[in-house]
Design an enzyme around this catalytic site. Structure first.
Site, PDB file in Angstrom:
ATOM      1  NE  ARG A  88      46.978  30.573  10.850  1.00 15.79           N
ATOM      2  CZ  ARG A  88      46.900  31.882  10.656  1.00 15.79           C
ATOM      3  NH1 ARG A  88      46.104  32.605  11.413  1.00 15.79           N
ATOM      4  NH2 ARG A  88      47.589  32.458   9.691  1.00 15.79           N
ATOM      5  N   GLY A 136      54.535  31.008  16.488  1.00 18.32           N
ATOM      6  CA  GLY A 136      53.473  30.839  15.492  1.00 18.32           C
ATOM      7  C   GLY A 136      52.690  29.564  15.751  1.00 18.32           C
ATOM      8  CB  ALA A 137      52.680  27.387  18.631  1.00 21.06           C
ATOM      9  CE1 TYR A 191      57.213  31.975   3.639  1.00 18.15           C
ATOM     10  CE2 TYR A 191      57.650  30.630   1.692  1.00 18.15           C
ATOM     11  CZ  TYR A 191      57.232  30.743   3.000  1.00 18.15           C
ATOM     12  OH  TYR A 191      56.836  29.614   3.694  1.00 18.15           O
ATOM     13  CB  ALA A 192      62.500  32.958  -2.381  1.00 22.01           C
TER      14      ALA A 192
HETATM   15  P1  NAP Z   1      49.994  29.878   9.247  1.00 29.82           P
HETATM   16  O1  NAP Z   1      48.882  28.899   9.298  1.00 29.82           O
HETATM   17  O2  NAP Z   1      49.787  31.168   8.544  1.00 29.82           O
HETATM   18  O3  NAP Z   1      50.469  30.144  10.753  1.00 29.82           O
HETATM   19  C1  NAP Z   1      51.485  31.069  11.019  1.00 29.82           C
HETATM   20  C2  NAP Z   1      51.339  31.535  12.448  1.00 29.82           C
HETATM   21  O4  NAP Z   1      52.405  32.480  12.700  1.00 29.82           O
HETATM   22  C3  NAP Z   1      50.020  32.270  12.705  1.00 29.82           C
HETATM   23  O5  NAP Z   1      49.428  31.810  13.894  1.00 29.82           O
HETATM   24  C4  NAP Z   1      50.451  33.726  12.812  1.00 29.82           C
HETATM   25  O6  NAP Z   1      49.660  34.504  13.679  1.00 29.82           O
HETATM   26  C5  NAP Z   1      51.835  33.578  13.404  1.00 29.82           C
HETATM   27  N1  NAP Z   1      52.613  34.795  13.245  1.00 29.82           N
HETATM   28  C6  NAP Z   1      52.665  35.608  12.152  1.00 29.82           C
HETATM   29  N2  NAP Z   1      53.458  36.650  12.396  1.00 29.82           N
HETATM   30  C7  NAP Z   1      53.927  36.507  13.653  1.00 29.82           C
HETATM   31  C8  NAP Z   1      54.782  37.274  14.468  1.00 29.82           C
HETATM   32  N3  NAP Z   1      55.338  38.421  14.035  1.00 29.82           N
HETATM   33  N4  NAP Z   1      55.052  36.851  15.738  1.00 29.82           N
HETATM   34  C9  NAP Z   1      54.497  35.705  16.199  1.00 29.82           C
HETATM   35  N5  NAP Z   1      53.670  34.931  15.462  1.00 29.82           N
HETATM   36  C10 NAP Z   1      53.383  35.327  14.205  1.00 29.82           C
HETATM   37  O7  NAP Z   1      51.305  29.236   8.588  1.00 29.82           O
HETATM   38  P2  NAP Z   1      51.783  27.707   8.405  1.00 29.82           P
HETATM   39  O8  NAP Z   1      51.377  27.273   7.071  1.00 29.82           O
HETATM   40  O9  NAP Z   1      51.430  26.909   9.606  1.00 29.82           O
HETATM   41  O10 NAP Z   1      53.368  27.941   8.327  1.00 29.82           O
HETATM   42  C11 NAP Z   1      54.217  27.812   9.469  1.00 29.82           C
HETATM   43  C12 NAP Z   1      55.664  27.988   9.026  1.00 29.82           C
HETATM   44  O11 NAP Z   1      55.963  27.019   8.017  1.00 29.82           O
HETATM   45  C13 NAP Z   1      55.941  29.351   8.391  1.00 29.82           C
HETATM   46  O12 NAP Z   1      57.248  29.761   8.726  1.00 29.82           O
HETATM   47  C14 NAP Z   1      55.863  29.068   6.917  1.00 29.82           C
HETATM   48  O13 NAP Z   1      56.586  29.989   6.165  1.00 29.82           O
HETATM   49  C15 NAP Z   1      56.451  27.676   6.866  1.00 29.82           C
HETATM   50  N6  NAP Z   1      56.052  26.911   5.664  1.00 29.82           N
HETATM   51  C16 NAP Z   1      54.744  26.648   5.403  1.00 29.82           C
HETATM   52  C17 NAP Z   1      54.410  25.918   4.259  1.00 29.82           C
HETATM   53  C18 NAP Z   1      52.992  25.588   3.894  1.00 29.82           C
HETATM   54  O14 NAP Z   1      52.777  25.022   2.788  1.00 29.82           O
HETATM   55  N7  NAP Z   1      52.009  25.857   4.734  1.00 29.82           N
HETATM   56  C19 NAP Z   1      55.425  25.491   3.392  1.00 29.82           C
HETATM   57  C20 NAP Z   1      56.752  25.794   3.701  1.00 29.82           C
HETATM   58  C21 NAP Z   1      57.055  26.506   4.843  1.00 29.82           C
HETATM   59  P3  NAP Z   1      48.450  35.425  13.098  1.00 29.82           P
HETATM   60  O15 NAP Z   1      47.397  34.492  12.683  1.00 29.82           O
HETATM   61  O16 NAP Z   1      48.051  36.269  14.269  1.00 29.82           O
HETATM   62  O17 NAP Z   1      49.009  36.210  11.956  1.00 29.82           O
END
Ligand code: NAP
Length: 253
Positions: free
Chosen positions: A16, A13-14, A154-155
């Site tokens: 962005r 998921g790198a 998600y939780a």
């Molecule tokens: P994000 O901006 O939505 O980025 C997630 C990335 O994961 C996207 O590039 C997405 O690609 C990719 N992805 C989704 N499904 C995938 C799959 N099946 N295989 C490979 N890549 C996949 O999310 P983020 O906010 O950076 O979050 C990153 C992590 O931190 C997640 O696990 C999230 O649950 C966790 N987290 C985030 C927050 C927050 O406040 N942001 C808080 C707690 C935990 P596409 O764009 O193509 O879908």
């Protein structure tokens, strides 16, 4: 600096958000990085940011919930970058809804990407770490692991990441591998922007409201999470394993 010269990291998921920040931070620490996301093309920006700073990175497209694609991504990492020492299970999706409106598909999708994805990637990566006698697995949990309205799926997935992490730590410690989880609170990314949009809120106001409830008085950034990932990958964290570090500006965000 984490002193990761000679190490190779794979970050899912790198393309962005938090994953991109972790990938660029580990590269700045000296690691070569496999930048993995659903679509290889979307990884170009992260790879360019790393190579512009003199780092080494490759873009790899893979769906972390599909075993063949995960195995291929790990194999390509080892072919292109020679080894695999650090795995960051970061890929994630949201399918928020109150329980009575949540579909089985919403449940399955979220569990598949976060939990099955982390299992499959850890399963495929560990054999290279065991062979090298050193490894780091860093899993992205969340403050939502403690329960959050509208996020039963998600939780459950993020609580599951904590149990997975502790078990990986117990099983793999003897091979020089540590496993830890980072549980972020509110971090400004496209994921939180999408949440604001879903509830019809302006993203700036949404952030201000969140910040007013966070003890340090601000929302988090991807760099806040990347700094902790850098520490967990470093030699300083050699004796830290099976832990969950909340990165939330307070005890639980
Ligand atoms: P994000 O901006 O939505 O980025 C997630 C990335 O994961 C996207 O590039 C997405 O690609 C990719 N992805 C989704 N499904 C995938 C799959 N099946 N295989 C490979 N890549 C996949 O999310 P983020 O906010 O950076 O979050 C990153 C992590 O931190 C997640 O696990 C999230 O649950 C966790 N987290 C985030 C927050 C927050 O406040 N942001 C808080 C707690 C935990 P596409 O764009 O193509 O879908």
């Amino acid at each position: 600096m984490a002193g990761l010269d000679g190490k190779v990291a794979l970050v899912t998921g790198a393309a962005r958000g938090i994953g991109a920040a972790i990938a660029t931070r580990l590269a700045a620490d000296g690691a070569a990085v496999a930048v993995v996301d659903l679509d290889e093309g979307t990884c170009a920006g992260t790879v360019a940011a790393i190579t512009a700073e003199g780092g080494r990175a490759v873009a790899i497209g893979a769906d972390v919930s599909v075993q063949d694609q995960v195995e291929a991504a790990v194999a390509r990492t080892v072919v292109d970058l020679d080894r695999l020492d650090i795995l960051v299970n970061n890929a994630g999706v949201l399918r928020d809804n109150l329980l009575y409106k949540m579909t089985a598909d919403d449940w399955d999708t979220v569990l598949a990407v976060h939990l099955r994805g982390a299992f499959l990637c850890s399963h495929a990566a560990q054999r290279h770490m065991v062979a090298g006698g050193w490894g780091r697995i860093i899993n992205l949990s969340s403050t939502s692991a403690l329960g959050n309205r509208g996020q039963a799926n998600y939780a459950a997935a993020k609580a599951g990441m904590q149990g997975l992490t502790k078990t990986l730590a117990i099983e793999l410690g003897r091979y020089g591998i540590t496993a830890n989880a980072i549980a972020p609170g509110f971090i400004v990314t496209e994921m939180t922007a999408a949440t604001a949009a879903r509830v019809g809120a302006d993203f700036e106001q949404f952030q201000q409201l969140a910040a007013s409830q966070i003890p340090v008085g601000r929302v988090g950034t991807p760099a806040d999470v990347a700094g902790v990932a850098s520490f967990l990958a470093s030699a300083d964290a050699e004796f830290v394993s099976g832990q969950v570090i909340y990165v939330a500006g307070g005890p639980r965000g």
